[in-house]
Structures are given as structure tokens and as C-alpha cells.
Design a protein around this motif. Structure first.
Motif, PDB file in Angstrom:
ATOM      1  N   VAL A  20     -39.614 -36.099 -12.121  1.00 38.02           N
ATOM      2  CA  VAL A  20     -39.820 -37.139 -13.120  1.00 38.02           C
ATOM      3  C   VAL A  20     -39.511 -36.430 -14.433  1.00 38.02           C
ATOM      4  O   VAL A  20     -40.294 -35.606 -14.903  1.00 38.02           O
ATOM      5  N   ALA A  21     -38.343 -36.703 -14.992  1.00 34.10           N
ATOM      6  CA  ALA A  21     -37.808 -35.900 -16.091  1.00 34.10           C
ATOM      7  C   ALA A  21     -38.703 -35.917 -17.328  1.00 34.10           C
ATOM      8  O   ALA A  21     -39.332 -36.922 -17.649  1.00 34.10           O
ATOM      9  N   GLY A  22     -38.734 -34.764 -17.999  1.00 35.40           N
ATOM     10  CA  GLY A  22     -39.512 -34.606 -19.219  1.00 35.40           C
ATOM     11  C   GLY A  22     -38.629 -34.453 -20.441  1.00 35.40           C
ATOM     12  O   GLY A  22     -37.397 -34.499 -20.356  1.00 35.40           O
ATOM     13  N   ASN A  23     -39.258 -34.234 -21.578  1.00 32.86           N
ATOM     14  CA  ASN A  23     -38.516 -34.133 -22.832  1.00 32.86           C
ATOM     15  C   ASN A  23     -37.527 -32.969 -22.835  1.00 32.86           C
ATOM     16  O   ASN A  23     -36.465 -33.063 -23.440  1.00 32.86           O
ATOM     17  N   HIS A  24     -37.819 -31.872 -22.151  1.00 29.50           N
ATOM     18  CA  HIS A  24     -36.888 -30.741 -22.112  1.00 29.50           C
ATOM     19  C   HIS A  24     -35.807 -30.906 -21.034  1.00 29.50           C
ATOM     20  O   HIS A  24     -34.953 -30.031 -20.884  1.00 29.50           O
ATOM     21  N   GLY A  59     -34.027 -35.371  -6.137  1.00 29.45           N
ATOM     22  CA  GLY A  59     -34.039 -36.675  -6.793  1.00 29.45           C
ATOM     23  C   GLY A  59     -34.525 -36.553  -8.221  1.00 29.45           C
ATOM     24  O   GLY A  59     -35.371 -35.709  -8.522  1.00 29.45           O
ATOM     25  N   VAL A  60     -33.981 -37.398  -9.089  1.00 31.16           N
ATOM     26  CA  VAL A  60     -34.350 -37.384 -10.506  1.00 31.16           C
ATOM     27  C   VAL A  60     -34.703 -38.799 -10.921  1.00 31.16           C
ATOM     28  O   VAL A  60     -33.933 -39.733 -10.687  1.00 31.16           O
ATOM     29  N   VAL A  61     -35.873 -38.937 -11.543  1.00 27.89           N
ATOM     30  CA  VAL A  61     -36.332 -40.217 -12.073  1.00 27.89           C
ATOM     31  C   VAL A  61     -36.505 -40.031 -13.576  1.00 27.89           C
ATOM     32  O   VAL A  61     -37.152 -39.071 -14.005  1.00 27.89           O
ATOM     33  N   ARG A  62     -35.929 -40.912 -14.356  1.00 24.04           N
ATOM     34  CA  ARG A  62     -35.958 -40.744 -15.816  1.00 24.04           C
ATOM     35  C   ARG A  62     -36.967 -41.658 -16.501  1.00 24.04           C
ATOM     36  O   ARG A  62     -37.031 -41.712 -17.715  1.00 24.04           O
ATOM     37  N   THR A  63     -37.755 -42.366 -15.733  1.00 24.77           N
ATOM     38  CA  THR A  63     -38.817 -43.223 -16.272  1.00 24.77           C
ATOM     39  C   THR A  63     -40.090 -42.937 -15.481  1.00 24.77           C
ATOM     40  O   THR A  63     -40.028 -42.327 -14.407  1.00 24.77           O
ATOM     41  N   PHE A 100     -46.965 -41.876 -12.126  1.00 27.43           N
ATOM     42  CA  PHE A 100     -46.537 -40.507 -12.410  1.00 27.43           C
ATOM     43  C   PHE A 100     -45.633 -40.531 -13.636  1.00 27.43           C
ATOM     44  O   PHE A 100     -44.701 -41.337 -13.711  1.00 27.43           O
ATOM     45  N   SER A 101     -45.889 -39.643 -14.579  1.00 28.08           N
ATOM     46  CA  SER A 101     -45.081 -39.596 -15.796  1.00 28.08           C
ATOM     47  C   SER A 101     -45.080 -38.177 -16.348  1.00 28.08           C
ATOM     48  O   SER A 101     -45.896 -37.340 -15.944  1.00 28.08           O
ATOM     49  N   LEU A 123     -43.415 -33.050 -12.567  1.00 33.24           N
ATOM     50  CA  LEU A 123     -43.589 -34.008 -13.653  1.00 33.24           C
ATOM     51  C   LEU A 123     -42.967 -33.550 -14.967  1.00 33.24           C
ATOM     52  O   LEU A 123     -43.523 -33.747 -16.039  1.00 33.24           O
ATOM     53  N   GLY A 124     -41.809 -32.965 -14.877  1.00 31.79           N
ATOM     54  CA  GLY A 124     -40.969 -32.737 -16.041  1.00 31.79           C
ATOM     55  C   GLY A 124     -40.983 -31.363 -16.652  1.00 31.79           C
ATOM     56  O   GLY A 124     -41.895 -30.575 -16.441  1.00 31.79           O
TER      57      GLY A 124
END
Length: 162
Positions: free
Chosen positions: A72-76, A92-96, A105-106, A46-47
Motif C-alpha cells: 500500500v504505497a506511501g509518500n516515499h 502487488g501495488v495499491v496506491r489508495t 489499510f493505509s 504499509l508504505g
């Protein structure tokens, strides 16, 4: 995980943990991942994967037994491309935020009252951004909250639905 992020040692110290250095912290996370996750499991990260040199991250990723890691990409993670993450071993990369069944999931916590359309009855938010101890009951699964070990999804959902 914040692999290689030296500033996380300050948070660890504030939580009463003592790591010799950031490599010691990184090694504990990898050891815990490898103890809990098999090669065919799926890890949903989760990022904030890493703040270290690419070669260091490649070495860390190579040492993780599970090769099915979805981010699930984070701010960094914003400054790195999807290709970068795929090349270092993330599948896999999810940006939202990602909704799967009744789980949102966030990276950041999503305030229920500000996003009522996302939160049908029974929907829970699981996120990773915060580093305070004791926030698992709110949905936070950051390393500091989980004692640097991965959690099985069913156990987190059970805790949130109590």
C-alpha cells in the motif's frame, strides 16, 4: 521499512535505539521478517519501502524469504512506478487505502471524524506512516512501533478492538 533511509537513524536514536548504520537497521528488519514469515505467508507493507539505490533494494528483497509482499504505497513510494516495485520483487501495488472486511489499510492514518463513510461500526484503520513509540493502540504498525518486526494481523486487530 524505509530500507536505506539514513534519516531514520535519527528517529531510532530519539527512541533510544542504537544502530551502527542503516545497513544494521535494514538487516534487523530482514532478520525479523524471515524469523516470523514463511515463504507462503503474505506481507502487507504499509508504505515507504526504500530510499536507497535499486540494486540495494533488489538485494534486500532477494534476502526476504516471503515472496508474497503487497504494497500500500506511501509518500516515499510516489516517485516509483508499479513496474519498478514489481521488478524488485513486490507482487502487488495499491496506491489508495485498501479495505479488507472491516480493516482499512493505509499508509497515513485516516481521521475517522473526517471520513465517516469509511468507518462503519467495527472498522479499524491500520497504517504505517508514523514513527512514534506507543502508537500501536492507535493503529500504527511502523517498524519503530513494532520493534522492527512484523505483526500478525489478528493480534493487531485484537489490540484495536479492546
Amino acid at each position: 521499512t524505509h530500507f536505506g533511509h539514513r534519516n531514520l537513524l535519527n528517529i531510532s536514536k530519539a527512541n533510544g535505539e542504537r544502530f551502527a548504520d542503516i545497513v544494521d537497521r535494514d538487516n534487523l528488519i530482514v532478520e525479523n521478517l524471515n524469523s516470523a514469515c514463511g515463504a507462503d505467508d503474505v506481507i502487507l507493507h504499509l508504505g515507504d519501502v526504500a530510499l536507497c539505490a535499486r540494486a540495494r533494494l533488489e538485494s534486500i528483497m532477494a534476502s526476504i524469504v516471503c515472496k508474497n509482499i503487497v504494497l500500500v504505497a506511501g509518500n516515499h513510494d510516489r516517485d516509483k512506478s508499479d513496474r519498478y516495485f514489481l521488478d524488485v520483487g513486490i507482487v502487488g501495488v495499491v496506491r489508495t487505502p485498501l479495505m479488507v472486511r472491516n480493516v482499512l489499510f493505509s499508509h497515513l492514518p485516516i481521521p475517522r471524524e473526517q471520513n465517516p463513510m469509511l468507518f462503519a461500526p467495527g472498522v479499524v484503520n491500520i497504517y504505517g506512516h508514523l514513527h512514534e513509540r506507543g502508537s500501536l493502540e492507535k493503529g500504527c504498525v511502523s517498524c519503530e512501533v513494532t520493534d522492527y518486526a512484523p505483526l500478525r494481523l489478528a493480534s493487531v486487530i485484537d489490540q484495536l478492538r479492546v
